[in-house]
Write a protein that holds these residues in place. Sequence first.
Motif, PDB file in Angstrom:
ATOM      1  N   TYR B  99      -5.605   7.456 -12.371  1.00 37.02           N
ATOM      2  CA  TYR B  99      -7.049   7.258 -12.065  1.00 37.02           C
ATOM      3  C   TYR B  99      -7.909   6.293 -10.920  1.00 37.02           C
ATOM      4  O   TYR B  99      -9.024   6.566 -11.834  1.00 37.02           O
ATOM      5  CB  TYR B  99      -7.158   7.674 -13.433  1.00 37.02           C
ATOM      6  CG  TYR B  99      -7.017   9.054 -14.467  1.00 37.02           C
ATOM      7  CD1 TYR B  99      -6.863   9.408 -14.780  1.00 37.02           C
ATOM      8  CD2 TYR B  99      -6.021   8.432 -15.429  1.00 37.02           C
ATOM      9  CE1 TYR B  99      -6.935  10.289 -15.410  1.00 37.02           C
ATOM     10  CE2 TYR B  99      -5.353   8.816 -16.353  1.00 37.02           C
ATOM     11  CZ  TYR B  99      -5.433  10.231 -16.424  1.00 37.02           C
ATOM     12  OH  TYR B  99      -5.120  10.810 -17.246  1.00 37.02           O
ATOM     13  N   GLY B 100      -6.816   5.683 -10.628  1.00 37.06           N
ATOM     14  CA  GLY B 100      -7.726   4.781  -9.469  1.00 37.06           C
ATOM     15  C   GLY B 100      -7.543   3.942 -10.028  1.00 37.06           C
ATOM     16  O   GLY B 100      -8.500   3.033  -9.595  1.00 37.06           O
ATOM     17  N   ILE B 101      -6.752   3.465 -11.678  1.00 38.25           N
ATOM     18  CA  ILE B 101      -6.972   2.182 -12.328  1.00 38.25           C
ATOM     19  C   ILE B 101      -5.842   1.437 -11.773  1.00 38.25           C
ATOM     20  O   ILE B 101      -4.766   1.546 -11.851  1.00 38.25           O
ATOM     21  CB  ILE B 101      -6.619   2.411 -13.685  1.00 38.25           C
ATOM     22  CG1 ILE B 101      -7.889   2.980 -13.868  1.00 38.25           C
ATOM     23  CG2 ILE B 101      -6.657   1.103 -14.449  1.00 38.25           C
ATOM     24  CD1 ILE B 101      -8.169   4.047 -15.887  1.00 38.25           C
ATOM     25  N   GLN B 102      -6.521   0.365 -11.375  1.00 40.44           N
ATOM     26  CA  GLN B 102      -5.003  -1.068 -11.454  1.00 40.44           C
ATOM     27  C   GLN B 102      -5.302  -2.426 -11.970  1.00 40.44           C
ATOM     28  O   GLN B 102      -6.985  -2.475 -11.570  1.00 40.44           O
ATOM     29  CB  GLN B 102      -4.388  -0.899  -9.806  1.00 40.44           C
ATOM     30  CG  GLN B 102      -5.463  -1.267  -8.822  1.00 40.44           C
ATOM     31  CD  GLN B 102      -5.511  -1.499  -7.294  1.00 40.44           C
ATOM     32  OE1 GLN B 102      -4.867  -2.256  -7.209  1.00 40.44           O
ATOM     33  NE2 GLN B 102      -6.206  -0.760  -6.593  1.00 40.44           N
ATOM     34  N   TRP B 103      -4.585  -3.603 -12.089  1.00 41.65           N
ATOM     35  CA  TRP B 103      -4.907  -4.660 -12.627  1.00 41.65           C
ATOM     36  C   TRP B 103      -4.786  -6.023 -11.373  1.00 41.65           C
ATOM     37  O   TRP B 103      -4.455  -5.820 -10.044  1.00 41.65           O
ATOM     38  CB  TRP B 103      -3.702  -5.385 -12.926  1.00 41.65           C
ATOM     39  CG  TRP B 103      -3.965  -4.451 -14.532  1.00 41.65           C
ATOM     40  CD1 TRP B 103      -4.670  -5.204 -14.845  1.00 41.65           C
ATOM     41  CD2 TRP B 103      -3.338  -3.235 -14.769  1.00 41.65           C
ATOM     42  NE1 TRP B 103      -4.795  -4.381 -16.587  1.00 41.65           N
ATOM     43  CE2 TRP B 103      -3.912  -3.302 -16.347  1.00 41.65           C
ATOM     44  CE3 TRP B 103      -2.730  -2.066 -13.867  1.00 41.65           C
ATOM     45  CZ2 TRP B 103      -3.942  -1.698 -17.330  1.00 41.65           C
ATOM     46  CZ3 TRP B 103      -2.972  -0.660 -14.975  1.00 41.65           C
ATOM     47  CH2 TRP B 103      -3.016  -0.476 -16.523  1.00 41.65           C
ATOM     48  N   ARG B 104      -5.475  -6.031 -11.744  1.00 37.83           N
ATOM     49  CA  ARG B 104      -6.092  -7.887 -10.376  1.00 37.83           C
ATOM     50  C   ARG B 104      -5.895  -8.765 -10.880  1.00 37.83           C
ATOM     51  O   ARG B 104      -6.408  -8.697 -11.973  1.00 37.83           O
ATOM     52  CB  ARG B 104      -7.569  -7.778  -9.522  1.00 37.83           C
ATOM     53  CG  ARG B 104      -6.938  -6.199  -9.131  1.00 37.83           C
ATOM     54  CD  ARG B 104      -6.816  -5.872  -7.923  1.00 37.83           C
ATOM     55  NE  ARG B 104      -6.535  -6.703  -6.521  1.00 37.83           N
ATOM     56  CZ  ARG B 104      -5.849  -6.080  -5.017  1.00 37.83           C
ATOM     57  NH1 ARG B 104      -5.142  -5.073  -4.990  1.00 37.83           N
ATOM     58  NH2 ARG B 104      -5.841  -7.085  -4.361  1.00 37.83           N
ATOM     59  N   PRO B 105      -4.918  -9.591 -10.298  1.00 34.60           N
ATOM     60  CA  PRO B 105      -4.299 -10.763 -10.785  1.00 34.60           C
ATOM     61  C   PRO B 105      -6.298 -11.817 -11.419  1.00 34.60           C
ATOM     62  O   PRO B 105      -6.143 -12.928 -10.829  1.00 34.60           O
ATOM     63  CB  PRO B 105      -4.079 -12.036  -9.850  1.00 34.60           C
ATOM     64  CG  PRO B 105      -4.052 -10.913  -9.215  1.00 34.60           C
ATOM     65  CD  PRO B 105      -4.569  -9.133  -8.886  1.00 34.60           C
TER      66      PRO B 105
END
Lengths: 1046, 230, 301, 179
Positions: B99-105
């Motif tokens: 879904y185009g979701i990702q995690w950024r630090p």
Amino acid sequence: MVSAIFIIAVGLGTAFLLGLVKSDQKGFAFTLTVAALAVMTWIAYDWTVALSRGTVEPATILTAGTQPPFAINLHIGLAEAWLLTVINATGLLAAFYMRAALCRLGKGAMSVLLVMVMALSGLVLTRDVFNLFVFFELIVIATGGLVLLSEDARAVAAGFKYLVVSQIVSILLLIGIIFTYHANGSLNIDDIAAVPFGLQGASLAMFLVLMALVLELKPFPANGWALDIYESAHPGFSAIFSAASGTAALFAADKLVAAAGPAWLPLMTVIGLFTFLGSNVLALKQDNDRRLLGYSSVAQIGLVFAIVGQRDILGEGYLFVAGGVLITHAVAKAGLYWISGLVPGRGLADWAILRANPVLVFAFASFVAMLVGLPPFPGFYAKWDLMHALAGSGRFWIMALILAGALVEAGYMFRFFGYAIKRETQERFPGFAVDKVAVVVAALAAGWALGFVWGGISLNPNLLTLVPVLFALLFIVLEPLPAWVKNIIAIVGLVGWFWFRMGNYDPLQMIFAAVMLVGGAVILIASFYEHGRRIGFYVPTMLMYAGLALLIEAQTSFDFFAAWEVLTIGSYFLILRGRMGEPHALSYILFSLGGAFLILAGFALASTGVQPFELKSGLSAIAEASVPAAPWVFALLAVGFMTKTASIGLHIWLPGAHAEAETDVSPMVSGILLKAGLYGLFLLVMTMGRQKIGSIDLTEVLVWIGAISALLGGVMAIFQEDAKRLLAYSSISQLGYAVFGLALMNHVGWLLALMFVINHYIYKSMLFLAVGGVYKRTGTKLMYKMGGLITLMPFTFVSVLIGIIAMSGVPPLSGFGGRWLFYNAIMASDLRLPMVLIFISGPIGFLYLFRLIHTIFFGQLKDEHRKLKEAPVWLVIPQMMFVLALLAFAVLPGMALQKVDAYIGTFFGDQPLVWSGRAITSTYGYWSPVAVMVVIGVIFVAVLLLLMSMGLNAQKVKQFNIVFSAERPFKPQTTHFAWNFFAPYRKAVGFLVMPLVTTFWGAVTDTLHSTADFTRRLYTGNGQTYAVQVLVFVVAVYLIVLGGAQ
Amino acid sequence: MKDMDKSFRKDTETEFPLREEMRPRTVTAPDGQVIEIDPLRDYFCEEAPKVHRKSYSAIVEGFYNWARANSLWILGFGTGCGAIEMRPLMTPRFDAYRYGIQWRPTPRQANLLIISGYLSVKTLKRAIRAYEQMQQPKFVVGLGSCTINGGMYWDSYNTIKRLDDYLPVDLYIAGCMPRPEALLAGLMELKKIIRRGEAEGANKYAENFDWYKANQKSVIKDWDMPDYSW
Amino acid sequence: MTFQWIQIPYALLTLFIILNYGMLMTALIQKIGARVGGRYGIPIWQNYIDLLKNIALRSKISHGVMFYLGPVFRLTGGIGLILFVPTIYGSVMHQNFSFAGDLILALYFVFFGTLGMALGAAESGHPHSAIGVSRGLSQVTAAELPLALGVFAISLQYQTLNITDIVAAQQGSIFNWTLFTNPLATVAAMFAFVGTMMRAPFDVVLAPQEIPIGPPTEYHSSYLALMQTNRVLYPIAKTVIYMNLFFGGATSWPEFFVKIFAIYMVSVFIGVVYPRFRVEQSIQFFLKWGLPVGVLAILMV
Amino acid sequence: MDMRELIERLTSRHKLGAPIFQRPDLTFVDLTDNDRLRALLVELRDIEGFTHLVLLTAVDWIEEGKFQLTYMLNNRAANQTLGLRVYLERKDPVEFTSIHDIWPTAETYQRELREMFGINFPGSPRVMDEFILEGWTDMPPYRRDFDTLAYSQQTYRDRPGRATNDPRDHMKSKMYPEG
């Protein structure tokens, strides 16, 4: 002409006359003494002038009108006249100097002084062995008397020991004289000379006489008694004892040696060298100034003795060489002893008190230079001629030993000087007695005058008549002016000289001259930031530039060497000025002098003793003729030059010297001085080409040295915390590239080296000035204590930014040109492996350069730096000039290089680079600097516009507005990542930076020191021991020399 | 049910002193000048947040909103026990990436802050900082009952009860704890809100900045940072 | 070769093709990775959305001039690198601006973006940025070494530094490729390739879990958009150099796409197999394995 | 070795209260002479083999006006745990002797007790530093006269509509709606 006998007559007569003076008329007695000495000096001087001009003939004087042995037989020639002048002048000055002591002790002391000087004169004048003995005894007694002038309690003991040893010597002399008379029937030296003694038969007689005189000259190690005198006697007397007594005794010995015949010369050589080396090594460990000077005196006498041993090869130059060393020593040592009388403390560092009086500092420096044999003093000319004579007759070992000894001597003398300039002393400043200072100044003047005279007599140009040197010395007179006036004069001088000489330069010289002279002037702009008078800065600076100017134009090997020495001296004093500069200046001067000696040896070897030696054609000639010595000449010269380029192994002086130097001095010694070595190497490979020792091609060795320097210099730079040290190590690396390019021995390689000459000058000077400016403002050179200065010092930042981009070789700035040439150069070379090292060192440049800019200008601004101002405007101006120059050179490298390219083509007969318009095409590739600049510029602007089109609303934030894992930074110091910046790199390749070279040189000096320490224990201070040493010495020499001969 | 001591009054008098490193101090500059340092003023930007307008063109804004909705970058910051429910979203089973979701630090690059469960006062401070350091437009999702009304920590002296008092919340996902499916469904719902152009929490925060600050400061006694952490 | 104005639109066309190819290819590679892990993976156009989203962000901050210029340097580096190297052999349109300089220009221009980015990141004052830069520079200096040696070896082999000439020498048969004529140099260079692609085992520079996330920690919004653009351009630009030097270059776009993908996948394969090295480990790795191969390569030529 | 023997041995030298033998390997015992605590702990550690401080915690006996400190010690070799309890007067300021020099880990426990119960241990390193709470100005929250509900209501805003169910009644109504 007043007969020379009046010297003796006046001395003796006045001594008797003093007996009639009432003992409370001390002033009158002193006036009488001084008057007598003045008359004596005048007579001697008169003879000297007359004999030098040739208006009178050498004269022989017979008293009582009969032949010897029934009368005293005296002879005065040029040498005698010179020495008499020195002895009597020393006596006269010493009398002035010791005025207080003499008046305290009364007329007796004064007559003893007169007798002393008279006896010394007699020793010089006499041509009769028995009279020799008589004068000798007089000297002994007078010496014993004068030693007591000292207020030092140890003087009595020292005098007693002296008398004990002297009596042994006297006995030897007397026995020798009896034997001689028995064997020869005459005591006249000329009669003896008529029938030279071999080492056979009646030689024992001659041996004893000679040994007596030798012992009087305090040969190592039978000289402990003399050192006690030096240490404890009144310095005024020590001056006589060192300058006059030594000189006279040496001359007497010389007379006898001449008479005894050439078979005795090797013995003199050996004793002389042994004394020279031994005493110098011992002097290393001395911490008492007078004892140190004593050892130095002994060593110098040993040197002259060794020169006496070379009289067979020196021929007509003998008097010039021996006299040069002897008289310089006499003047310098007398001067030093007199200075020591002004210094209340006896430690070496106590001489720091001299800093109160610049004249005394100048005198000290001059005397040290005289002793070490630096230009423009007679010792320098003498050294030059001596080495050529030795090389011409194949006496390489003697050459090596003399040079080694001289280096050791330079070591302790310059260390001593460094202490005086940089250390602090506990002693209170007593105020200098004007009359004593005047005496020192008289000696100083005499020293410079002698330099002028010797330069005039020399076959080679007189250094004191060369315009650049005179210009530099002019600043001595100008010292009282404010610094900015002097600075303007200096800049005008540099640019003017360049302008004036420009027409004579070939393209290569042009590049170097532009970098050294015009470049020097640009750096001097930075010096305007200094206020006040800045005493002691301009003389050494201009001396250095004078040396550089002369170096570029040097026609003969002598010109070159003299220029080299001049620039070395100048730069030494400059480096010594640095804040913690003392140890680094010392190691600089030692490496430089060591290098200079190698160059001297190389030139001497190349010339095979023939002077003058035209530099370029001479070197090419021996290379073309494949003289067996040619590769050795190459090796000696190359190593000599590499001490200046600080190639690896010879580099340890550089980091400290550059890092501790003053802000405007660092760029001078880094951007400019190092190029002198490169210029030498250029000349060397241009004239001599490839040389092989065995099957090893020396240029390939140079390639390796260059590559290793480039690599290790870079690696060491990575791990520096001190910004200036980082830059200094980077210089080692950069110069490594240049040496590498040069040694590739192809067209592009040389061009590469030249490109580095220009580039390195510009960006290293710029960076040193920038870092200097930061240092000025922050008060620290440690990078991790800085940070975030970009907004406070924007101009400095720009120059560092441009500097590091250029230096790292990233297009479009000029460093890339160097890299491009580098690839073309190595493609044309057959070598493979050294390239690997260069490949490694290339990217390493990024590491230290990034560290430089990051830790200073980026990261976190510290509390105490928040209100810093931009660096002084005078420091910024030259930086901005450099920035412009770099940009110009990046776009139009052809401007500087095209002509040189054609010039280099004449050596190789090829033209691999084609300059068409603004583009350059080589055999392998092409490069269009303008196109590169334009393309990059256009893309950059386009991307920037793109970014700006996405909104101009960026909120400017402050230094703690960073994401900190949802925390906030504690303090700037704990947030600035800077210390040990490349920790992973250290873990991976840290083994490369183990201080092997430093350890090696450390071990060398340690060995010398411990040898000195061990040997020092021979000198127990016990009179009997000394007596036994003297006897053992005589017996040992007898057994070795005569035993070996039979 | 627990009885409450009606007479208990919390201490409202005592002020918590500013921490040492944030107190004004004087230092001596290298040139000997003595200078005043006020860390809060000198080291931090003091600007208040700005309201950022939408794009002038509704079509462009709609297009942008579509991109924002389909490129949700979540700040990898687990504030409470719910953080453990976010991890399965990266696994093959739920695969939120599609879904185009990702995690950024780093908050600078993230658009979505998920408050995953109970929020202690101490963590609230960090959450505020992280939120303020994100760039507009930015979204907040409250995960679990604790963020809605305190949940099982309703009587705790140290956890907040209503997240929207302190940060502008776009969406709550109820449950204790909500399972990953619920979380995923919630994110899909958030996407719809964003697509509709209703996720303007950042602007709301800027407009009502004083109210939010007052709320935040009423519970965080050791307020040793600037009002807005840029 | 000299400059004509028509080269500008030609170069822009090259840039456009490579940009789009890069966007899709990197997404495809992520998708392949996801499929291997049993996931569906991102949509193939996800990179475009992310880029648009970052452009669409309304606010940004700046730490200073160099911080602002950092991404500009970075993207200039990427675009410049593409434009200084001829893309399609034999095509007049896609020679780009290679007249400005030869192979050496390309090799050194690689550092332009790196340096600029490092400077920008440094001005943010964030220690993680500095740590990341320190790691990155340390690693890249060791990693580039085998490449330098490999390049030296092949320029000796072909006696030229002109990229077009090097590609020309490899035409005719697949066995004319440097890969087959000089396998040692190719292997050496591939060490550098794998080492500088920011993939495991050499990705400690970014180290998302440890120093989030290295140099770009403070970058966002439109800065990040520029960096993302560079992120798809730059690896391809680098791969183009490798393709030209070692794998026969490309004579047409389809060949270009296939070769770039194949070469790129080398680093991907190695990345998924090996865990991350620490910096000193990777330095030692390159010195211990890459360097000897490179040295052999230049000795064997 | 039985724990009873241990307690007997200790009782002969120290004033101990009545032991509670919870399990064969777990015993609690009161120390009635607070001044002898350190001596007893050192003896337990060096002679009896209780080398490990498991925890140090407190109980607020507000009705008795006392704080109870429990030193939980473990003898690994014998697998025995001894809970040693001492009582402090509950009046401000509450202070007790620090044992960080016997077990360095005690430093952390003592910091916690200082913060949560307001029991000070003078001399213990960093004992005045914040431990878990940040910026706490009220009375130590683990004291029983601190009312956490009241504090919470005076500090945080409630969201209206929150209902609370007794779990037992709730489940009952769910499962047996008819009763």
